[in-house]
Design a protein around this motif. Structure first.
Motif, PDB file in Angstrom:
ATOM      1  N   LYS A   7      52.590 -11.097   4.204  1.00 37.20           N
ATOM      2  CA  LYS A   7      53.107 -12.175   3.689  1.00 37.20           C
ATOM      3  C   LYS A   7      53.687 -13.039   5.016  1.00 37.20           C
ATOM      4  O   LYS A   7      53.552 -14.367   5.096  1.00 37.20           O
ATOM      5  CB  LYS A   7      54.270 -12.074   2.714  1.00 37.20           C
ATOM      6  CG  LYS A   7      53.655 -11.514   1.481  1.00 37.20           C
ATOM      7  CD  LYS A   7      54.688 -11.256   0.404  1.00 37.20           C
ATOM      8  CE  LYS A   7      54.343 -10.738  -0.713  1.00 37.20           C
ATOM      9  NZ  LYS A   7      55.168 -10.404  -1.837  1.00 37.20           N
ATOM     10  N   THR A  16      48.702 -20.623   3.184  1.00 36.71           N
ATOM     11  CA  THR A  16      48.840 -20.538   1.563  1.00 36.71           C
ATOM     12  C   THR A  16      48.091 -19.628   1.006  1.00 36.71           C
ATOM     13  O   THR A  16      47.031 -19.043   1.770  1.00 36.71           O
ATOM     14  CB  THR A  16      48.776 -21.851   0.659  1.00 36.71           C
ATOM     15  OG1 THR A  16      47.658 -22.274   0.816  1.00 36.71           O
ATOM     16  CG2 THR A  16      49.772 -23.032   1.433  1.00 36.71           C
ATOM     17  N   TYR A  17      48.409 -19.135  -0.146  1.00 34.77           N
ATOM     18  CA  TYR A  17      47.628 -18.281  -0.902  1.00 34.77           C
ATOM     19  C   TYR A  17      46.247 -18.795  -1.496  1.00 34.77           C
ATOM     20  O   TYR A  17      45.323 -18.305  -1.527  1.00 34.77           O
ATOM     21  CB  TYR A  17      48.324 -17.661  -2.432  1.00 34.77           C
ATOM     22  CG  TYR A  17      49.563 -16.881  -2.016  1.00 34.77           C
ATOM     23  CD1 TYR A  17      49.969 -16.427  -0.753  1.00 34.77           C
ATOM     24  CD2 TYR A  17      50.392 -16.358  -3.212  1.00 34.77           C
ATOM     25  CE1 TYR A  17      50.731 -15.456  -0.962  1.00 34.77           C
ATOM     26  CE2 TYR A  17      51.266 -15.456  -2.903  1.00 34.77           C
ATOM     27  CZ  TYR A  17      51.709 -14.993  -1.795  1.00 34.77           C
ATOM     28  OH  TYR A  17      52.683 -14.190  -1.616  1.00 34.77           O
ATOM     29  N   VAL A  28      43.030 -18.126  -6.453  1.00 31.11           N
ATOM     30  CA  VAL A  28      44.157 -17.703  -6.319  1.00 31.11           C
ATOM     31  C   VAL A  28      44.948 -16.839  -6.982  1.00 31.11           C
ATOM     32  O   VAL A  28      45.896 -16.085  -6.293  1.00 31.11           O
ATOM     33  CB  VAL A  28      45.115 -19.280  -6.038  1.00 31.11           C
ATOM     34  CG1 VAL A  28      46.629 -19.235  -5.923  1.00 31.11           C
ATOM     35  CG2 VAL A  28      44.340 -20.247  -5.603  1.00 31.11           C
ATOM     36  N   THR A  29      44.798 -16.832  -8.147  1.00 29.18           N
ATOM     37  CA  THR A  29      45.296 -15.651  -9.220  1.00 29.18           C
ATOM     38  C   THR A  29      45.099 -14.476  -8.392  1.00 29.18           C
ATOM     39  O   THR A  29      46.003 -13.301  -8.477  1.00 29.18           O
ATOM     40  CB  THR A  29      44.835 -15.808 -10.522  1.00 29.18           C
ATOM     41  OG1 THR A  29      45.255 -17.310 -10.934  1.00 29.18           O
ATOM     42  CG2 THR A  29      45.675 -14.709 -11.405  1.00 29.18           C
ATOM     43  N   ASN A  32      46.766 -13.847  -5.153  1.00 27.48           N
ATOM     44  CA  ASN A  32      48.057 -13.463  -5.336  1.00 27.48           C
ATOM     45  C   ASN A  32      48.618 -12.003  -5.895  1.00 27.48           C
ATOM     46  O   ASN A  32      49.351 -11.179  -5.505  1.00 27.48           O
ATOM     47  CB  ASN A  32      48.941 -14.390  -6.458  1.00 27.48           C
ATOM     48  CG  ASN A  32      50.353 -14.364  -6.972  1.00 27.48           C
ATOM     49  OD1 ASN A  32      51.149 -14.147  -5.927  1.00 27.48           O
ATOM     50  ND2 ASN A  32      50.537 -14.377  -8.039  1.00 27.48           N
ATOM     51  N   ILE A  35      48.045  -9.779  -2.636  1.00 30.50           N
ATOM     52  CA  ILE A  35      48.961  -9.825  -1.893  1.00 30.50           C
ATOM     53  C   ILE A  35      50.490  -9.326  -2.163  1.00 30.50           C
ATOM     54  O   ILE A  35      51.318  -9.050  -1.533  1.00 30.50           O
ATOM     55  CB  ILE A  35      49.315 -11.459  -1.397  1.00 30.50           C
ATOM     56  CG1 ILE A  35      50.203 -11.378  -0.116  1.00 30.50           C
ATOM     57  CG2 ILE A  35      50.141 -12.252  -2.161  1.00 30.50           C
ATOM     58  CD1 ILE A  35      49.437 -11.730   1.031  1.00 30.50           C
ATOM     59  N   ASN A  36      50.547  -9.273  -3.778  1.00 29.14           N
ATOM     60  CA  ASN A  36      51.698  -8.695  -4.198  1.00 29.14           C
ATOM     61  C   ASN A  36      51.461  -7.177  -4.801  1.00 29.14           C
ATOM     62  O   ASN A  36      52.339  -6.787  -5.420  1.00 29.14           O
ATOM     63  CB  ASN A  36      52.114  -9.492  -5.624  1.00 29.14           C
ATOM     64  CG  ASN A  36      52.861 -10.907  -4.886  1.00 29.14           C
ATOM     65  OD1 ASN A  36      53.684 -10.632  -4.164  1.00 29.14           O
ATOM     66  ND2 ASN A  36      52.335 -11.847  -5.406  1.00 29.14           N
TER      67      ASN A  36
END
Length: 66
Positions: A7, A16-17, A28-29, A32, A35-36
């Motif tokens: 990150k 950005t994502y 993008v979902t 995300n 990345i999480n």
């Protein structure tokens, strides 16, 4: 996997994502979720990110091998 380093690298490069999603060819979902830490990165996707953000070998190991 040390995702805060990833990150930070995104922020460092002003990405950005949405940019990440485009690089790995996912929504993008999904970017995300990856990345999480909810969805794992494949080796192929990790390699794309390494190339895109110019990771050092040390950064690669810290993020993906811990």
């Amino acid at each position: 996997m040390d995702l805060p380093v990833l990150k930070g690298k995104l922020r460092e490069h002003g990405k950005t994502y949405a940019y990440l999603a485009n690089v790995i060819g996912r929504s993008v979902t999904t970017a995300n979720a990856k990345i999480n830490g909810r969805v794992a990165f494949s080796v192929t996707k990790a390699y794309l990110i390494f190339q895109w953000l110019n990771f050092t070998d040390e950064e690669k190991a810290k993020i993906f091998l811990t």
